[in-house]
Design a protein around this motif. Structure first.
Motif, mmCIF file in Angstrom:
data_model
loop_
_atom_site.group_PDB
_atom_site.id
_atom_site.type_symbol
_atom_site.label_atom_id
_atom_site.label_comp_id
_atom_site.label_asym_id
_atom_site.label_seq_id
_atom_site.Cartn_x
_atom_site.Cartn_y
_atom_site.Cartn_z
ATOM 1 N N GLY A 166 27.150 43.512 56.574
ATOM 2 C CA GLY A 166 26.310 43.312 55.411
ATOM 3 C C GLY A 166 26.938 42.421 54.350
ATOM 4 N N ALA A 167 26.447 42.582 53.119
ATOM 5 C CA ALA A 167 26.893 41.731 52.017
ATOM 6 C C ALA A 167 26.844 42.517 50.716
ATOM 7 C CB ALA A 167 26.017 40.485 51.929
ATOM 8 N N LYS A 168 27.492 41.956 49.700
ATOM 9 C CA LYS A 168 27.486 42.598 48.389
ATOM 10 C C LYS A 168 27.707 41.555 47.312
ATOM 11 C CE LYS A 168 29.501 46.352 45.690
ATOM 12 N NZ LYS A 168 30.494 47.465 45.651
ATOM 13 N N VAL A 169 27.013 41.724 46.192
ATOM 14 C CA VAL A 169 27.200 40.879 45.016
ATOM 15 C C VAL A 169 27.626 41.780 43.860
ATOM 16 C CG1 VAL A 169 26.109 39.311 43.368
ATOM 17 C CG2 VAL A 169 25.457 39.223 45.788
ATOM 18 N N PHE A 170 28.693 41.388 43.168
ATOM 19 C CA PHE A 170 29.112 42.168 42.005
ATOM 20 C C PHE A 170 29.552 41.237 40.879
ATOM 21 C CE2 PHE A 170 33.107 41.511 44.213
ATOM 22 C CZ PHE A 170 34.068 41.407 43.201
ATOM 23 N N SER A 171 29.579 41.788 39.683
ATOM 24 C CA SER A 171 29.944 41.007 38.490
ATOM 25 C C SER A 171 31.323 41.410 37.989
ATOM 26 C CB SER A 171 28.906 41.211 37.382
ATOM 27 O OG SER A 171 27.647 40.729 37.782
ATOM 28 N N PHE A 172 31.977 40.451 37.356
ATOM 29 C CA PHE A 172 33.309 40.666 36.786
ATOM 30 C C PHE A 172 33.304 40.060 35.391
ATOM 31 C CE2 PHE A 172 37.642 39.456 35.854
ATOM 32 C CZ PHE A 172 38.421 40.475 36.375
ATOM 33 N N ASP A 173 33.716 40.824 34.390
ATOM 34 C CA ASP A 173 33.754 40.316 33.014
ATOM 35 C C ASP A 173 34.854 41.051 32.257
ATOM 36 O OD1 ASP A 173 33.304 39.133 30.582
ATOM 37 O OD2 ASP A 173 31.281 39.922 30.305
ATOM 38 N N GLU A 174 35.993 40.387 32.072
ATOM 39 C CA GLU A 174 37.128 41.022 31.401
ATOM 40 C C GLU A 174 37.843 40.035 30.485
ATOM 41 O OE1 GLU A 174 39.841 43.082 33.946
ATOM 42 O OE2 GLU A 174 38.254 44.081 35.093
ATOM 43 N N TYR A 175 38.538 40.602 29.489
ATOM 44 C CA TYR A 175 39.346 39.825 28.547
ATOM 45 C C TYR A 175 40.818 40.138 28.814
ATOM 46 C CZ TYR A 175 35.011 39.077 25.953
ATOM 47 O OH TYR A 175 33.720 38.724 25.594
ATOM 48 N N PHE A 176 41.667 39.123 28.632
ATOM 49 C CA PHE A 176 43.088 39.287 28.921
ATOM 50 C C PHE A 176 43.914 38.754 27.759
ATOM 51 C CE2 PHE A 176 40.792 39.354 32.802
ATOM 52 C CZ PHE A 176 41.425 40.310 33.576
ATOM 53 N N LEU A 177 44.982 39.481 27.457
ATOM 54 C CA LEU A 177 45.796 39.182 26.287
ATOM 55 C C LEU A 177 46.708 37.985 26.529
ATOM 56 C CD1 LEU A 177 46.577 40.179 23.420
ATOM 57 C CD2 LEU A 177 48.370 41.559 24.528
ATOM 58 N N VAL A 178 46.731 37.073 25.559
ATOM 59 C CA VAL A 178 47.676 35.952 25.566
ATOM 60 C C VAL A 178 48.928 36.435 24.855
ATOM 61 C CG1 VAL A 178 48.117 33.574 24.868
ATOM 62 C CG2 VAL A 178 45.799 34.280 25.530
ATOM 63 N N ARG A 179 50.009 36.599 25.572
ATOM 64 C CA ARG A 179 51.227 37.186 25.006
ATOM 65 C C ARG A 179 52.114 36.124 24.355
ATOM 66 N NH1 ARG A 179 51.369 42.378 26.769
ATOM 67 N NH2 ARG A 179 50.081 42.876 28.599
ATOM 68 N N GLY A 180 53.239 36.575 23.838
ATOM 69 C CA GLY A 180 54.214 35.660 23.250
ATOM 70 C C GLY A 180 53.693 34.970 22.013
ATOM 71 N N ASN A 181 53.977 33.673 21.923
ATOM 72 C CA ASN A 181 53.590 32.916 20.737
ATOM 73 C C ASN A 181 52.154 32.396 20.806
ATOM 74 O OD1 ASN A 181 53.763 30.900 22.630
ATOM 75 N ND2 ASN A 181 55.471 29.801 21.667
ATOM 76 N N GLY A 182 51.446 32.737 21.876
ATOM 77 C CA GLY A 182 50.051 32.313 21.986
ATOM 78 C C GLY A 182 49.870 30.861 22.378
ATOM 79 N N GLY A 183 50.958 30.195 22.825
ATOM 80 C CA GLY A 183 50.863 28.791 23.218
ATOM 81 C C GLY A 183 50.146 28.614 24.546
ATOM 82 N N GLU A 184 49.982 27.357 24.934
ATOM 83 C CA GLU A 184 49.212 27.062 26.148
ATOM 84 C C GLU A 184 49.848 27.637 27.405
ATOM 85 O OE1 GLU A 184 47.348 24.766 23.128
ATOM 86 O OE2 GLU A 184 49.480 24.941 23.634
ATOM 87 N N SER A 185 51.184 27.662 27.492
ATOM 88 C CA SER A 185 51.823 28.238 28.677
ATOM 89 C C SER A 185 51.487 29.714 28.816
ATOM 90 C CB SER A 185 53.344 28.042 28.600
ATOM 91 O OG SER A 185 53.672 26.668 28.696
ATOM 92 N N GLN A 186 51.513 30.439 27.704
ATOM 93 C CA GLN A 186 51.149 31.851 27.723
ATOM 94 C C GLN A 186 49.658 32.025 28.005
ATOM 95 O OE1 GLN A 186 53.302 34.324 27.720
ATOM 96 N NE2 GLN A 186 54.954 32.816 27.564
ATOM 97 N N GLU A 187 48.868 31.083 27.527
ATOM 98 C CA GLU A 187 47.425 31.111 27.803
ATOM 99 C C GLU A 187 47.159 30.984 29.303
ATOM 100 O OE1 GLU A 187 43.557 28.219 26.965
ATOM 101 O OE2 GLU A 187 45.315 28.094 25.669
ATOM 102 N N VAL A 188 47.862 30.067 29.960
ATOM 103 C CA VAL A 188 47.688 29.878 31.400
ATOM 104 C C VAL A 188 48.135 31.123 32.156
ATOM 105 C CG1 VAL A 188 48.420 28.517 33.397
ATOM 106 C CG2 VAL A 188 47.837 27.372 31.261
ATOM 107 N N ARG A 189 49.194 31.771 31.698
ATOM 108 C CA ARG A 189 49.638 33.006 32.341
ATOM 109 C C ARG A 189 48.576 34.096 32.215
ATOM 110 N NH1 ARG A 189 54.799 33.123 34.046
ATOM 111 N NH2 ARG A 189 56.196 31.471 33.336
ATOM 112 N N ALA A 190 47.911 34.167 31.061
ATOM 113 C CA ALA A 190 46.834 35.141 30.881
ATOM 114 C C ALA A 190 45.666 34.827 31.809
ATOM 115 C CB ALA A 190 46.367 35.150 29.426
ATOM 116 N N MET A 191 45.375 33.544 32.009
ATOM 117 C CA MET A 191 44.306 33.150 32.917
ATOM 118 C C MET A 191 44.677 33.503 34.356
ATOM 119 S SD MET A 191 43.297 29.532 31.088
ATOM 120 C CE MET A 191 41.588 29.332 31.628
ATOM 121 N N ASP A 192 45.965 33.376 34.696
ATOM 122 C CA ASP A 192 46.429 33.817 36.015
ATOM 123 C C ASP A 192 46.243 35.317 36.182
ATOM 124 O OD1 ASP A 192 47.287 31.785 37.783
ATOM 125 O OD2 ASP A 192 48.974 31.340 36.479
ATOM 126 N N GLN A 193 46.546 36.070 35.128
ATOM 127 C CA GLN A 193 46.337 37.517 35.186
ATOM 128 C C GLN A 193 44.864 37.831 35.440
ATOM 129 O OE1 GLN A 193 48.461 39.979 35.160
ATOM 130 N NE2 GLN A 193 50.369 38.910 34.637
#
Length: 203
Positions: free
Chosen positions: A155-182
């Protein structure tokens, strides 16, 4: 007379020299980023499964189909960051990262992801339609998506995903990308949970 001729010759030479002077440039070389960095190479996939999957496509809204990173402070406003860009097409980075993280969750290396072709018949086909994937405040990124799973013979299944993730450290772009990876890692875990429940889908 000679002085007059000299002056006439001097003016074009001065204009030519002036045109060759390079003006001060305000150009700032962009910094490029890649997804898929969680744990780096220190945590290799432990393989004890022959389960296979194929991530056949990633659908992005048009505003995300851009090399520039996005800041979306509210639902009607977006800001493109000229000096911070993705080092590969975003849909390919998302697909590669989900494949990497899902392979670890399912303990398998038998998978292929967009834009590559299917290697063989897979136990599970995956299609991800992304609605949001960007920084939405000084310390948060959001991933919102709809995931379509097709199971071979189950069979098959469709589901939704909607979550927020914390940007740690100084909030710079590198930390932003790590949050997106999370966020992508969390999505891969959600796919693995739905795969585990796939037998209940056809019942």
């Amino acid at each position: 007379m000679k002085t007059k001729h000299l002056a006439i010759l001097t003016i074009p030479i001065l204009l030519l020299l002036h045109s060759c002077v390079v003006p001060d440039s305000r150009y700032v070389e962009p910094t490029f980023y890649l997804l898929g960095s969680i744990d780096g190479d220190k945590n290799e996939t432990v393989v004890d499964s022959e389960y296979s999957f194929y991530l056949k496509g990633i659908e992005l809204p048009k505003y995300l189909d851009d090399s520039r990173m996005i800041f979306r402070p509210n639902e009607i406003e977006i800001k493109f960051r000229e000096n911070h860009r993705w080092g590969e097409p975003l849909e390919e980075g998302i697909a590669r990262s989900i494949g990497l993280y899902l392979g670890k969750e399912l303990k398998t290396l038998t998978y292929s992801v967009y834009p590559h072709r299917r290697k063989s018949i897979a136990d599970m086909d995956i299609f991800v339609s992304v609605q949001n994937f960007e920084k939405v405040s000084a310390d948060k990124v959001r991933l919102r998506a709809t995931i379509d799973l097709s199971f071979m013979g189950e069979g098959a299944k469709v589901f939704s995903f909607d979550e927020y993730f914390l940007v740690r450290g100084n909030g710079g772009e590198s930390q932003e990308v790590r949050a997106m990876d999370q966020a992508l890692h969390s999505l891969a875990k959600a796919i693995a949970r739905n795969k585990a429940n796939s037998k209940q889908i056809s019942e």
